[in-house]
Enzyme design. Structure first.
Site, short mmCIF file in Angstrom:
data_model
loop_
_atom_site.label_atom_id
_atom_site.label_comp_id
_atom_site.label_asym_id
_atom_site.label_seq_id
_atom_site.Cartn_x
_atom_site.Cartn_y
_atom_site.Cartn_z
N GLY A 9 0.82 -1.21 0.00
CA GLY A 9 0.00 0.00 0.00
C GLY A 9 0.85 1.26 0.00
O GLY A 9 0.49 2.26 -0.64
N ASN A 10 2.00 1.20 0.68
CA ASN A 10 2.85 2.38 0.76
C ASN A 10 3.38 2.79 -0.61
O ASN A 10 3.70 3.94 -0.85
CB ASN A 10 4.03 2.13 1.70
CG ASN A 10 4.90 1.01 1.19
OD1 ASN A 10 4.48 -0.13 1.15
ND2 ASN A 10 6.10 1.34 0.76
N LYS A 127 -11.08 -10.36 8.26
CA LYS A 127 -10.27 -9.27 7.70
C LYS A 127 -10.99 -7.93 7.88
O LYS A 127 -12.05 -7.70 7.30
CB LYS A 127 -10.05 -9.57 6.22
CG LYS A 127 -9.44 -8.45 5.43
CD LYS A 127 -7.95 -8.32 5.67
CE LYS A 127 -7.37 -7.15 4.87
NZ LYS A 127 -6.07 -6.74 5.36
N LYS A 211 -3.27 -9.75 -0.56
CA LYS A 211 -2.45 -9.40 -1.73
C LYS A 211 -1.16 -10.20 -1.80
O LYS A 211 -0.71 -10.62 -2.88
CB LYS A 211 -2.19 -7.89 -1.66
CG LYS A 211 -1.18 -7.32 -2.59
CD LYS A 211 0.20 -7.13 -1.97
CE LYS A 211 0.25 -6.13 -0.86
NZ LYS A 211 1.56 -6.11 -0.19
N LYS A 273 3.27 -11.55 4.48
CA LYS A 273 4.42 -11.44 3.56
C LYS A 273 5.38 -12.62 3.79
O LYS A 273 5.88 -13.23 2.84
CB LYS A 273 5.17 -10.12 3.78
CG LYS A 273 4.31 -8.93 3.45
CD LYS A 273 5.05 -7.63 3.66
CE LYS A 273 4.07 -6.50 3.86
NZ LYS A 273 3.09 -6.38 2.78
P1 ADP Z 1 2.11 -3.20 2.83
O1 ADP Z 1 1.23 -2.04 2.60
O2 ADP Z 1 3.40 -3.09 2.09
O3 ADP Z 1 1.41 -4.52 2.65
P2 ADP Z 1 2.01 -3.55 5.73
O4 ADP Z 1 1.79 -2.34 6.54
O5 ADP Z 1 0.91 -4.51 5.56
O6 ADP Z 1 2.59 -3.05 4.34
O7 ADP Z 1 3.29 -4.37 6.31
C1 ADP Z 1 4.53 -3.73 6.51
C2 ADP Z 1 4.64 -3.33 7.96
O8 ADP Z 1 4.77 -4.50 8.78
C3 ADP Z 1 5.87 -2.53 8.34
O9 ADP Z 1 5.68 -1.16 8.08
C4 ADP Z 1 5.96 -2.81 9.86
O10 ADP Z 1 5.37 -1.76 10.58
C5 ADP Z 1 5.12 -4.05 10.08
N1 ADP Z 1 5.80 -5.14 10.77
C6 ADP Z 1 5.19 -5.93 11.67
N2 ADP Z 1 6.04 -6.88 12.13
C7 ADP Z 1 7.22 -6.68 11.51
C8 ADP Z 1 8.48 -7.33 11.56
N3 ADP Z 1 8.68 -8.39 12.35
N4 ADP Z 1 9.48 -6.88 10.77
C9 ADP Z 1 9.27 -5.82 9.96
N5 ADP Z 1 8.08 -5.15 9.87
C10 ADP Z 1 7.06 -5.57 10.63
MG MG Z 2 -0.30 -5.22 3.93
#
Ligand code: ADP
Ligand code: MG
Length: 311
Positions: A9-10, A127, A211, A273
């Site tokens: 999303g970022n 969700k 996603k 992820k």
């Molecule tokens: P995207 O929009 O890319 O799917 P998300 O916000 O869903 O991003 O996931 C990325 C976020 O996961 C990071 O910004 C961080 O805050 C969070 N996060 C949670 N646990 C961890 C971890 N163990 N290591 C790194 N990031 C983490």
């Molecule tokens: Mg996400």
């Protein structure tokens, strides 16, 4: 080499999560610079993307305008965001390719992903999506058949099924476009969730697919060599957010699974992820990488950037 790149999303909105059109266009331009750099290295790229903020915005329009124009179902919201983001990404990508003198074009496909009608998510939705509402406003939507949960201080939030993606129905079209030389945008938002009716036809369902899990499935289906999951952190991290946080470099799928079992990765963000990265390698993919946009070229060319999953 063929790469499936999943953009978080970022990469599609402002750092503060705002999704004004100009924010989305600017974010797409940054992300597509990185994709064009990959293409310049001779890599075939398939791009997929998240759509959470965009679907959230469509749901607000649905709610506010319900008395005036008919609300549309969640699978339609998914289709609409695939089309809009596909358009925005194609413009940005074509411009970035042209600037590099690369004679390749983009293509975006509306992509359906099959799920199981009996997926446990449909009886027990998990969700959270869309905006928070006060209890009385949420109650009206519950009367209309939606599931809403009390999320404490912030108010109530809708929860929907996030079923397991089983088959990217349109993968053959993606494959054909890649083979014809297109840089393809596909399976946005994990794919539009559909189920197969008894007569073999397809029907959209009220759900959202993760996603990252959708990306892992598409990566396998289009024979990608590498799955890159681009987010806003350069690595998956152990003890994230604590003073002894430690970035994870190269790890096996089994090794990363056991770290996940220790609870290092939050379920709504890094968890899927990590799951997606492991799944791709467990099903025979050579490498998955979790990193940020700044590192994706290094991640693909093998310069030990990001969290690298390989066996
Ligand atoms: P995207 O929009 O890319 O799917 P998300 O916000 O869903 O991003 O996931 C990325 C976020 O996961 C990071 O910004 C961080 O805050 C969070 N996060 C949670 N646990 C961890 C971890 N163990 N290591 C790194 N990031 C983490
Ligand atoms: Mg996400």
């Amino acid at each position: 080499m063929r790469v499936l790149l999943a953009l978080g999303g970022n990469a599609m909105t402002n750092a503060d999560g705002r999704a004004r059109p100009e924010d989305q266009i600017a974010a797409a331009e940054v992300a597509m610079e990185a994709v064009a750099d990959l293409v310049a290295e001779g890599v075939d790229v398939v791009v997929t993307h998240g759509n959470g903020p965009q679907v959230g915005n469509l749901l607000v329009k649905n709610e506010l305008a319900a008395a005036v124009v008919p609300p549309v179902p969640l699978d339609w919201c998914g289709a609409q965001t695939q089309a809009t983001l596909g358009f925005v990404l194609m413009n940005a990508l074509d411009a970035a390719l042209t600037r590099r003198g690369i004679d390749r074009r983009s293509a975006a496909t509306v992509t359906r992903t099959r799920v199981d009608r009996d997926d446990p998510g449909f009886t027990k939705p998990t969700k959270p999506i869309g905006r928070f509402l006060p209890a009385d406003e949420a109650a009206v939507l519950v009367e209309h058949g939606e599931t809403w949960e009390d999320r404490g201080e912030k108010g109530w939030r809708r929860v929907v099924a996030s079923p397991e993606p089983l088959e990217v129905i349109d993968a053959p079209a993606v494959q054909a476009l890649v083979e014809a030389g297109f840089v393809v945008v596909a399976n946005g938002g994990g794919g539009i969730p559909v189920v197969r009716r008894e007569d073999g036809s397809l029907e959209g369902v009220e759900a959202v697919i993760d996603k990252d899990l959708g990306a892992a499935l598409l990566a396998r289906t289009v024979d990608a060599d590498v799955l890159v999951i681009a987010t806003d952190v350069p690595n998956a991290v152990l003890r994230y957010g604590t003073p002894d946080a430690e970035a994870i470099g190269t790890v096996s799928a089994a090794g990363l699974r056991s770290l996940a079992a220790e609870g290092h990765f939050a379920s709504g963000s890094m968890g899927p992820k990590v799951d997606a990265a492991c799944r791709f390698v467990e099903h025979g993919g050579s490498r998955s990488v979790i990193t940020d946009l700044a590192h994706i070229v290094d991640a693909v060319t093998g310069d030990n950037a990001g969290t690298v999953v390989q066996n």
